[in-house]
Design a protein around this motif. Structure first.
Motif, PDB file in Angstrom:
ATOM      1  N   GLY A  21       0.828  -1.213   0.000  1.00  0.00           N
ATOM      2  CA  GLY A  21       0.000   0.000   0.000  1.00  0.00           C
ATOM      3  C   GLY A  21       0.855   1.253   0.000  1.00  0.00           C
ATOM      4  O   GLY A  21       0.611   2.183  -0.784  1.00  0.00           O
ATOM      5  N   LEU A  22       1.875   1.277   0.847  1.00  0.00           N
ATOM      6  CA  LEU A  22       2.716   2.473   0.942  1.00  0.00           C
ATOM      7  C   LEU A  22       3.516   2.700  -0.339  1.00  0.00           C
ATOM      8  O   LEU A  22       3.651   3.822  -0.799  1.00  0.00           O
ATOM      9  CB  LEU A  22       3.669   2.354   2.144  1.00  0.00           C
ATOM     10  CG  LEU A  22       3.020   2.498   3.513  1.00  0.00           C
ATOM     11  CD1 LEU A  22       4.043   2.356   4.615  1.00  0.00           C
ATOM     12  CD2 LEU A  22       2.332   3.846   3.640  1.00  0.00           C
ATOM     13  N   VAL A  23       4.042   1.615  -0.899  1.00  0.00           N
ATOM     14  CA  VAL A  23       4.844   1.760  -2.125  1.00  0.00           C
ATOM     15  C   VAL A  23       3.949   2.164  -3.299  1.00  0.00           C
ATOM     16  O   VAL A  23       4.290   3.074  -4.064  1.00  0.00           O
ATOM     17  CB  VAL A  23       5.620   0.458  -2.427  1.00  0.00           C
ATOM     18  CG1 VAL A  23       6.283   0.531  -3.793  1.00  0.00           C
ATOM     19  CG2 VAL A  23       6.684   0.223  -1.356  1.00  0.00           C
ATOM     20  N   LEU A  24       2.777   1.524  -3.422  1.00  0.00           N
ATOM     21  CA  LEU A  24       1.866   1.869  -4.525  1.00  0.00           C
ATOM     22  C   LEU A  24       1.387   3.318  -4.397  1.00  0.00           C
ATOM     23  O   LEU A  24       1.273   4.026  -5.399  1.00  0.00           O
ATOM     24  CB  LEU A  24       0.675   0.916  -4.560  1.00  0.00           C
ATOM     25  CG  LEU A  24       0.982  -0.507  -5.054  1.00  0.00           C
ATOM     26  CD1 LEU A  24      -0.243  -1.396  -4.926  1.00  0.00           C
ATOM     27  CD2 LEU A  24       1.473  -0.496  -6.491  1.00  0.00           C
TER      28      LEU A  24
ATOM     29  N   VAL B 206       9.366   3.400   8.684  1.00  0.00           N
ATOM     30  CA  VAL B 206       9.585   4.758   9.195  1.00  0.00           C
ATOM     31  C   VAL B 206      10.951   4.866   9.883  1.00  0.00           C
ATOM     32  O   VAL B 206      11.675   5.854   9.712  1.00  0.00           O
ATOM     33  CB  VAL B 206       8.434   5.171  10.154  1.00  0.00           C
ATOM     34  CG1 VAL B 206       8.722   6.502  10.815  1.00  0.00           C
ATOM     35  CG2 VAL B 206       7.126   5.263   9.385  1.00  0.00           C
ATOM     36  N   VAL B 207      11.328   3.826  10.633  1.00  0.00           N
ATOM     37  CA  VAL B 207      12.610   3.880  11.345  1.00  0.00           C
ATOM     38  C   VAL B 207      13.785   3.857  10.368  1.00  0.00           C
ATOM     39  O   VAL B 207      14.694   4.690  10.459  1.00  0.00           O
ATOM     40  CB  VAL B 207      12.717   2.693  12.340  1.00  0.00           C
ATOM     41  CG1 VAL B 207      14.139   2.536  12.852  1.00  0.00           C
ATOM     42  CG2 VAL B 207      11.785   2.923  13.502  1.00  0.00           C
ATOM     43  N   LEU B 325       8.540   8.355   2.495  1.00  0.00           N
ATOM     44  CA  LEU B 325       8.171   7.164   3.276  1.00  0.00           C
ATOM     45  C   LEU B 325       8.383   7.401   4.770  1.00  0.00           C
ATOM     46  O   LEU B 325       7.858   6.667   5.604  1.00  0.00           O
ATOM     47  CB  LEU B 325       8.995   5.954   2.812  1.00  0.00           C
ATOM     48  CG  LEU B 325       8.614   5.398   1.439  1.00  0.00           C
ATOM     49  CD1 LEU B 325       9.618   4.373   0.966  1.00  0.00           C
ATOM     50  CD2 LEU B 325       7.225   4.773   1.476  1.00  0.00           C
ATOM     51  N   HIS B 326       9.143   8.415   5.121  1.00  0.00           N
ATOM     52  CA  HIS B 326       9.295   8.758   6.540  1.00  0.00           C
ATOM     53  C   HIS B 326       8.251   9.788   6.966  1.00  0.00           C
ATOM     54  O   HIS B 326       7.702   9.700   8.050  1.00  0.00           O
ATOM     55  CB  HIS B 326      10.700   9.310   6.786  1.00  0.00           C
ATOM     56  CG  HIS B 326      10.976   9.583   8.230  1.00  0.00           C
ATOM     57  ND1 HIS B 326      11.236   8.576   9.128  1.00  0.00           N
ATOM     58  CD2 HIS B 326      10.994  10.740   8.944  1.00  0.00           C
ATOM     59  CE1 HIS B 326      11.420   9.111  10.328  1.00  0.00           C
ATOM     60  NE2 HIS B 326      11.274  10.410  10.249  1.00  0.00           N
ATOM     61  N   PHE B 327       7.984  10.766   6.076  1.00  0.00           N
ATOM     62  CA  PHE B 327       7.076  11.863   6.449  1.00  0.00           C
ATOM     63  C   PHE B 327       5.601  11.494   6.289  1.00  0.00           C
ATOM     64  O   PHE B 327       4.754  12.068   6.967  1.00  0.00           O
ATOM     65  CB  PHE B 327       7.360  13.112   5.591  1.00  0.00           C
ATOM     66  CG  PHE B 327       8.787  13.593   5.655  1.00  0.00           C
ATOM     67  CD1 PHE B 327       9.514  13.476   6.822  1.00  0.00           C
ATOM     68  CD2 PHE B 327       9.403  14.161   4.561  1.00  0.00           C
ATOM     69  CE1 PHE B 327      10.835  13.906   6.898  1.00  0.00           C
ATOM     70  CE2 PHE B 327      10.721  14.605   4.611  1.00  0.00           C
ATOM     71  CZ  PHE B 327      11.438  14.469   5.785  1.00  0.00           C
ATOM     72  N   GLY B 328       5.295  10.568   5.376  1.00  0.00           N
ATOM     73  CA  GLY B 328       3.887  10.204   5.149  1.00  0.00           C
ATOM     74  C   GLY B 328       3.077  11.336   4.550  1.00  0.00           C
ATOM     75  O   GLY B 328       1.871  11.454   4.783  1.00  0.00           O
ATOM     76  N   GLY B 337      -3.776  10.980   8.585  1.00  0.00           N
ATOM     77  CA  GLY B 337      -4.531  10.587   9.783  1.00  0.00           C
ATOM     78  C   GLY B 337      -4.141   9.190  10.232  1.00  0.00           C
ATOM     79  O   GLY B 337      -3.895   8.948  11.425  1.00  0.00           O
ATOM     80  N   LEU B 338      -4.061   8.251   9.269  1.00  0.00           N
ATOM     81  CA  LEU B 338      -3.674   6.882   9.604  1.00  0.00           C
ATOM     82  C   LEU B 338      -2.220   6.843  10.105  1.00  0.00           C
ATOM     83  O   LEU B 338      -1.881   6.086  11.021  1.00  0.00           O
ATOM     84  CB  LEU B 338      -3.836   5.975   8.379  1.00  0.00           C
ATOM     85  CG  LEU B 338      -5.285   5.744   7.942  1.00  0.00           C
ATOM     86  CD1 LEU B 338      -5.348   5.122   6.556  1.00  0.00           C
ATOM     87  CD2 LEU B 338      -6.006   4.856   8.943  1.00  0.00           C
ATOM     88  N   TRP B 339      -1.388   7.687   9.474  1.00  0.00           N
ATOM     89  CA  TRP B 339       0.023   7.793   9.898  1.00  0.00           C
ATOM     90  C   TRP B 339       0.075   8.215  11.373  1.00  0.00           C
ATOM     91  O   TRP B 339       0.843   7.676  12.166  1.00  0.00           O
ATOM     92  CB  TRP B 339       0.726   8.829   9.019  1.00  0.00           C
ATOM     93  CG  TRP B 339       2.178   8.581   8.779  1.00  0.00           C
ATOM     94  CD1 TRP B 339       3.217   9.010   9.553  1.00  0.00           C
ATOM     95  CD2 TRP B 339       2.774   7.861   7.677  1.00  0.00           C
ATOM     96  NE1 TRP B 339       4.411   8.613   8.998  1.00  0.00           N
ATOM     97  CE2 TRP B 339       4.166   7.914   7.851  1.00  0.00           C
ATOM     98  CE3 TRP B 339       2.258   7.198   6.581  1.00  0.00           C
ATOM     99  CZ2 TRP B 339       5.061   7.318   6.963  1.00  0.00           C
ATOM    100  CZ3 TRP B 339       3.149   6.605   5.694  1.00  0.00           C
ATOM    101  CH2 TRP B 339       4.519   6.665   5.887  1.00  0.00           C
TER     102      TRP B 339
END
Lengths: 57, 379
Positions: A21-24, B206-207, B325-328, B337-339
């Motif tokens: 999901g994150l990559v897509l 995230v890490v 991918l770290h900041f969302g 919100g999910l982040w």
């Protein structure tokens, strides 16, 4: 000690969905990307909410 | 897995968690408002007009530079940042062209009209900046940044060892089972295991991308040393020039040279992270993914011609890929919100881990009972 692989099924499934999901969401454009991101993070959030609000008997 | 291996994983999980938990709590707490920094900025400094285009920016940018010089006659413009979505052109000025960047002050102009909107930082800027500095470097500069990177790596060890311990603990339990009728410690242990494993993928992403971000300063330094210094070496003895070519021309020639890119910001001639004879025009791609990839272009400040298009090395491309991918911040408010929810869940996992450690020390008899039960299950 032997550990059955069934222990890993649910966590592995959640991890695959989250990662995909994150990559897509990053690679795709438009609403499809947003939906992928929301599914990727929404599934673990939903599972957590479901288990914590409706404990197993 | 042998009981000896289990003991080793347990030791690793316990001590790696002890080392990093407090720092991770700080990162999670400061990271929470940063997820919504764009929305907070919009709230504190609301948009007064609709979005503009890069054409609007180019049409008014020279006017803004002239106005800034008239308002602050002895000062040099150091940086111009363009935000067409918010219809803003932001300039930063300082008394000298080589002054440290934290001595600069900000002026914001409308991209629609070129009129001055604000002379000074936006409201709430100091608070958000302090939170950001706490999150990025614990207010301790580069050493703080690298230390947090190290703590990120220790946390990754804690996560991996936690995952290794998950299966022996959970082999006779269903996924997500929490023993609500047992002692408080057992309940929190189940909650810790469940929330930890449900969020493990997100937390690891995230890490690890956060660790990569802590290497930004050394990686940019390496790039400058290897690729930028040889190009700029002939110009370095010169004093920073006052550009004869206009900023709008620098933008236009850059867009002509790189039609697939859009200009994000420009540094004026300086010896600090720039060239004394050139504008450095920073461009980004137009698609969602490519907008994360920056390409700097040197434009001769006297003639207004493109002098050099820098190629970014793979390690900086990787860093740029790690940032979203770290900041969302790439999937709208719902993703943010999910982040934030997952951030709060991580705080609960860290807090419950801390509680389990302290409760284990306070109640040795109960902990021994729990361990005996765990050993019985594991055997």
């Amino acid at each position: 000690m032997r550990i059955s692989m069934t222990v890993w099924r649910a966590p592995l499934f959640l991890s695959v969905v989250t990662f995909s999901g994150l990559v897509l969401a990053l690679v795709l454009e438009g609403p499809v990307a947003d939906i992928a991101g929301v599914i990727g993070l929404g599934l673990p959030c939903g599972v957590m909410a479901w288990r914590l609000c409706r404990p197993l008997r | 897995m042998t009981s000896h291996a289990l003991r080793r994983w347990r030791w690793l999980h316990k001590w790696s968690s002890i080392v990093c938990t407090l720092f991770l709590l700080l990162l999670c707490l400061t990271g929470l408002p940063l997820i919504f920094s764009e929305e907070i900025n919009d709230y504190l400094d609301p948009l007064r007009s609709g979005p503009s285009t890069m054409r609007d920016v180019t049409a008014h940018v020279d006017e803004t530079v002239t106005r800034a010089r008239q308002a602050w006659p002895g000062q040099r413009v150091r940086l111009a940042v363009f935000d067409p979505d918010r219809a803003r052109i932001t300039l930063r000025l300082s008394p000298g062209a080589d002054d440290a960047f934290d001595t600069t002050h900000e002026m914001t102009f409308s991209a629609h009209t070129g009129k001055l909107l604000r002379d000074g930082p936006p409201p709430g800027d100091a608070v958000m900046d302090t939170i950001l500095q706490l999150h990025v470097q614990m207010l301790a500069g580069l050493p703080g940044e690298l230390f947090l990177g190290l703590m990120g790596l220790v946390f990754a060890v804690a996560i991996v060892s936690g995952v290794a311990l998950y299966a022996p603990f959970m082999r006779r339990m269903r996924f997500g089972e929490i023993r609500w009728r047992r002692s408080v410690r057992v309940r929190w242990l189940d909650v810790h295991n469940f929330l930890g494993v449900a969020t493990v993928c997100w937390v690891l992403i995230v890490v690890l991308t956060g660790v990569m971000n802590t290497l930004a300063t050394p990686l940019f330094g390496l790039w400058e040393m290897r690729d930028v210094v040889p190009v700029l070496k002939p110009f370095m003895p010169d004093a920073p020039v006052i550009p004869a070519a206009s900023l709008s021309r620098a933008i236009r020639v850059t867009e002509g040279a790189l039609p697939a890119m859009t200009v994000r910001f420009v540094t004026f001639p300086t010896h600090i992270n720039g060239s004394p004879d050139h504008y450095v025009v920073w461009t980004q791609g137009k698609s969602k993914l490519r907008s994360r990839f920056m390409t700097p272009v040197l434009v001769d400040a006297a003639k207004g011609e493109v002098a050099f298009v820098a190629k970014m090395p793979w390690y900086l491309r990787l860093l740029e890929l790690c940032r979203p991918l770290h900041f969302g911040d790439y999937g709208g408010v719902l993703l943010k919100g999910l982040w934030a929810i997952l951030d709060v869940v991580t705080i609960v996992v860290l807090g419950s881990g801390l509680y389990l450690l302290l409760a284990g020390k306070r109640q040795p008899a109960q902990a021994a009972e729990s361990r005996a039960e765990w050993s019985g299950k594991a055997a």
